[in-house]
Design a protein around this motif. Structure first.
Motif, PDB file in Angstrom:
ATOM      1  N   HIS A  58       4.927 -17.660  -9.289  1.00 56.12           N
ATOM      2  CA  HIS A  58       4.969 -17.194  -7.895  1.00 56.12           C
ATOM      3  C   HIS A  58       3.741 -17.716  -7.140  1.00 56.12           C
ATOM      4  CE1 HIS A  58       7.058 -14.154 -10.425  1.00 56.12           C
ATOM      5  NE2 HIS A  58       7.973 -14.213  -9.469  1.00 56.12           N
ATOM      6  N   PRO A  59       3.599 -19.030  -7.014  1.00 55.71           N
ATOM      7  CA  PRO A  59       2.386 -19.575  -6.382  1.00 55.71           C
ATOM      8  C   PRO A  59       2.209 -19.138  -4.928  1.00 55.71           C
ATOM      9  CG  PRO A  59       4.066 -21.280  -6.637  1.00 55.71           C
ATOM     10  CD  PRO A  59       4.557 -20.093  -7.398  1.00 55.71           C
ATOM     11  N   ASP A  60       3.300 -19.072  -4.183  1.00 59.83           N
ATOM     12  CA  ASP A  60       3.192 -18.701  -2.765  1.00 59.83           C
ATOM     13  C   ASP A  60       2.763 -17.252  -2.602  1.00 59.83           C
ATOM     14  OD1 ASP A  60       3.978 -21.247  -2.056  1.00 59.83           O
ATOM     15  OD2 ASP A  60       6.095 -20.723  -1.875  1.00 59.83           O
ATOM     16  N   HIS A  61       3.322 -16.366  -3.420  1.00 59.98           N
ATOM     17  CA  HIS A  61       2.968 -14.953  -3.335  1.00 59.98           C
ATOM     18  C   HIS A  61       1.512 -14.725  -3.746  1.00 59.98           C
ATOM     19  CE1 HIS A  61       6.911 -13.882  -2.215  1.00 59.98           C
ATOM     20  NE2 HIS A  61       7.483 -13.997  -3.402  1.00 59.98           N
ATOM     21  N   VAL A  62       1.081 -15.398  -4.805  1.00 64.48           N
ATOM     22  CA  VAL A  62      -0.303 -15.253  -5.261  1.00 64.48           C
ATOM     23  C   VAL A  62      -1.262 -15.722  -4.179  1.00 64.48           C
ATOM     24  CG1 VAL A  62      -2.023 -16.081  -6.915  1.00 64.48           C
ATOM     25  CG2 VAL A  62       0.244 -15.403  -7.708  1.00 64.48           C
ATOM     26  N   LYS A  63      -0.991 -16.872  -3.591  1.00 69.89           N
ATOM     27  CA  LYS A  63      -1.863 -17.399  -2.540  1.00 69.89           C
ATOM     28  C   LYS A  63      -1.901 -16.454  -1.336  1.00 69.89           C
ATOM     29  CE  LYS A  63      -2.682 -21.430   0.403  1.00 69.89           C
ATOM     30  NZ  LYS A  63      -2.860 -20.592   1.612  1.00 69.89           N
ATOM     31  N   ALA A  64      -0.740 -15.912  -0.965  1.00 72.22           N
ATOM     32  CA  ALA A  64      -0.682 -15.021   0.196  1.00 72.22           C
ATOM     33  C   ALA A  64      -1.484 -13.742  -0.051  1.00 72.22           C
ATOM     34  CB  ALA A  64       0.771 -14.687   0.519  1.00 72.22           C
ATOM     35  N   ILE A  65      -1.396 -13.198  -1.265  1.00 67.67           N
ATOM     36  CA  ILE A  65      -2.153 -11.975  -1.584  1.00 67.67           C
ATOM     37  C   ILE A  65      -3.646 -12.266  -1.607  1.00 67.67           C
ATOM     38  CG2 ILE A  65      -2.578 -10.219  -3.335  1.00 67.67           C
ATOM     39  CD1 ILE A  65       0.041  -9.838  -1.901  1.00 67.67           C
ATOM     40  N   VAL A  66      -4.031 -13.384  -2.227  1.00 70.70           N
ATOM     41  CA  VAL A  66      -5.455 -13.738  -2.303  1.00 70.70           C
ATOM     42  C   VAL A  66      -6.016 -13.978  -0.906  1.00 70.70           C
ATOM     43  CG1 VAL A  66      -7.090 -15.471  -3.139  1.00 70.70           C
ATOM     44  CG2 VAL A  66      -5.298 -14.618  -4.653  1.00 70.70           C
ATOM     45  N   ARG A 136      -5.853  -8.121   7.666  1.00 71.43           N
ATOM     46  CA  ARG A 136      -4.936  -8.886   8.511  1.00 71.43           C
ATOM     47  C   ARG A 136      -3.712  -8.030   8.840  1.00 71.43           C
ATOM     48  NH1 ARG A 136      -4.578 -15.130   6.352  1.00 71.43           N
ATOM     49  NH2 ARG A 136      -6.688 -15.754   6.917  1.00 71.43           N
ATOM     50  N   VAL A 137      -3.181  -8.235  10.045  1.00 71.60           N
ATOM     51  CA  VAL A 137      -1.999  -7.457  10.435  1.00 71.60           C
ATOM     52  C   VAL A 137      -0.779  -7.839   9.602  1.00 71.60           C
ATOM     53  CG1 VAL A 137      -2.799  -7.085  12.791  1.00 71.60           C
ATOM     54  CG2 VAL A 137      -1.469  -9.127  12.271  1.00 71.60           C
ATOM     55  N   SER A 138      -0.833  -8.959   8.918  1.00 68.36           N
ATOM     56  CA  SER A 138       0.286  -9.398   8.081  1.00 68.36           C
ATOM     57  C   SER A 138       0.256  -8.772   6.687  1.00 68.36           C
ATOM     58  CB  SER A 138       0.260 -10.923   7.941  1.00 68.36           C
ATOM     59  OG  SER A 138      -0.965 -11.339   7.347  1.00 68.36           O
ATOM     60  N   MET A 139      -0.698  -7.882   6.429  1.00 68.69           N
ATOM     61  CA  MET A 139      -0.860  -7.342   5.080  1.00 68.69           C
ATOM     62  C   MET A 139       0.395  -6.638   4.579  1.00 68.69           C
ATOM     63  SD  MET A 139      -3.583  -4.502   3.663  1.00 68.69           S
ATOM     64  CE  MET A 139      -5.020  -5.441   4.140  1.00 68.69           C
ATOM     65  N   SER A 140       0.964  -5.775   5.381  1.00 68.43           N
ATOM     66  CA  SER A 140       2.126  -4.997   4.944  1.00 68.43           C
ATOM     67  C   SER A 140       3.295  -5.901   4.574  1.00 68.43           C
ATOM     68  CB  SER A 140       2.552  -4.019   6.041  1.00 68.43           C
ATOM     69  OG  SER A 140       3.690  -3.284   5.640  1.00 68.43           O
ATOM     70  N   GLU A 141       3.586  -6.878   5.438  1.00 69.50           N
ATOM     71  CA  GLU A 141       4.710  -7.769   5.172  1.00 69.50           C
ATOM     72  C   GLU A 141       4.431  -8.675   3.977  1.00 69.50           C
ATOM     73  OE1 GLU A 141       8.639  -8.941   6.008  1.00 69.50           O
ATOM     74  OE2 GLU A 141       7.391  -7.220   6.540  1.00 69.50           O
ATOM     75  N   ALA A 146       6.068  -9.703  -1.613  1.00 73.94           N
ATOM     76  CA  ALA A 146       5.627  -9.927  -2.999  1.00 73.94           C
ATOM     77  C   ALA A 146       6.256  -8.942  -3.971  1.00 73.94           C
ATOM     78  CB  ALA A 146       4.111  -9.835  -3.082  1.00 73.94           C
ATOM     79  N   GLY A 147       6.875  -7.876  -3.453  1.00 70.64           N
ATOM     80  CA  GLY A 147       7.539  -6.920  -4.333  1.00 70.64           C
ATOM     81  C   GLY A 147       7.098  -5.484  -4.188  1.00 70.64           C
ATOM     82  N   GLY A 164      -4.853 -11.649  12.629  1.00 73.06           N
ATOM     83  CA  GLY A 164      -3.555 -12.146  12.205  1.00 73.06           C
ATOM     84  C   GLY A 164      -3.671 -13.432  11.422  1.00 73.06           C
ATOM     85  N   GLU A 165      -2.519 -14.071  11.214  1.00 75.12           N
ATOM     86  CA  GLU A 165      -2.518 -15.355  10.532  1.00 75.12           C
ATOM     87  C   GLU A 165      -3.076 -16.416  11.464  1.00 75.12           C
ATOM     88  OE1 GLU A 165      -1.922 -15.627   7.523  1.00 75.12           O
ATOM     89  OE2 GLU A 165      -1.085 -13.664   7.160  1.00 75.12           O
TER      90      GLU A 165
END
Length: 216
Positions: A58-66, A136-141, A146-147, A164-165
Motif C-alpha cells: 500500500h505505497p500510496d496509503h503509507v505515503k499519505a499517512i506519513v 491538515r484538513v485532509s486528515m480524516s479522508e 486507508a481503512g 490543506g494539501e
C-alpha cells in the motif's frame, strides 16, 4: 617573440574555453533520495485490531499517512486543546523495516480543525518534547481511505485552520535549492565575463605587439 606571444595567446584561450565548458556542462550530483518508511501501524477508535499498512503493498496509503505527520507539514500550536474538543483518537506508528521509529496521535475530528500530538516518549528512544500541532484538513479522508472507520467528508483542497494539501509540489518549495542555483548561474556568468575580458586583452596585446614589430 611574436611566435611566443601567439602561442601564449592560443594556450590561454584554449584553457579558458575548457574551463568555461566544464563550468557550463558540469552539474552537481543530486543527493541520494532517502529511503521511504517501510509502513505504518494505526490503532484507535473503531479498530478492533491494528491497521497494518506496508509500503510494498500500500505505497500510496503509507505515503499519505506519513505526509500527515511530516515535520514539514506540521505547524506547532501554542498550548494544549481541551480534551473534550478532540474527538476520536488514532495512534500512528511509523516503521523503518519492522522497527517502530516514531509515534503520533491524530485527532481528525477535533473542534477547529484536525490536531496532531507528538508524545515525548518515542519508540526509537530519541529525545524530544511533547507538542501539539495543527493537522491538515485532509486528515480524516486520508485515514478513511486507508481503512479507518470514519464517515466520508469533503475537505477543501487548500485553506482551513489545519492547512490543506499543497497545490504546488513539495519539491518546488525549496528556497535553499533555488538560491544555490542562482549563485551557481551568477558565478558562471562572472567567470564568462572575466574570460571574455582576458581574451580581448590578450588579443589587443598581440595586435599591438605585431604593429610595433612592423613599424620598427
Amino acid at each position: 617573440m611574436v611566435r611566443r606571444m601567439r602561442r601564449l595567446a592560443v594556450l590561454t584561450v584554449g584553457g579558458l574555453a575548457a574551463l568555461l565548458l566544464s563550468l557550463t556542462v558540469a552539474q552537481p550530483a543530486p543527493a541520494a533520495p532517502k529511503s521511504p518508511p517501510a509502513g505504518v501501524d494505526i490503532t484507535g477508535d473503531g479498530l478492533a485490531e491494528p491497521l497494518r499498512l506496508r509500503a510494498e503493498h500500500h505505497p500510496d496509503h503509507v505515503k499519505a499517512i506519513v505526509d500527515q505527520v511530516s515535520a514539514r507539514a506540521l505547524v506547532r500550536q501554542s498550548g494544549s486543546p481541551k480534551k473534550a474538543a478532540l474527538g476520536p483518537k488514532y495512534t500512528v506508528v511509523v516503521l523503518a523495516g519492522d522497527v517502530p521509529k516514531q509515534t503520533y496521535d491524530l485527532y481528525p475530528k477535533a473542534v477547529g480543525g484536525p490536531r496532531v500530538f507528538r508524545p515525548a516518549k518515542q519508540p526509537d528512544s530519541r529525545k524530544t518534547t511533547a507538542a501539539w500541532f495543527l493537522g491538515r484538513v485532509s486528515m480524516s479522508e486520508t485515514l478513511r481511505t486507508a481503512g479507518v472507520p470514519l464517515e466520508r467528508t469533503y475537505e477543501s483542497v487548500s485553506g482551513g485552520i489545519g492547512g490543506g494539501e499543497r497545490i504546488i509540489p513539495e519539491e518546488a518549495l525549496n528556497p535553499a535549492q533555488d538560491l544555490n542555483e542562482a549563485f551557481g548561474d551568477l558565478r558562471r556568468l562572472l567567470l564568462l565575463n572575466v574570460a571574455v575580458v582576458l581574451v580581448i586583452t590578450l588579443g589587443l596585446a598581440g595586435i599591438a605587439l605585431l604593429v610595433r614589430r612592423r613599424t620598427r
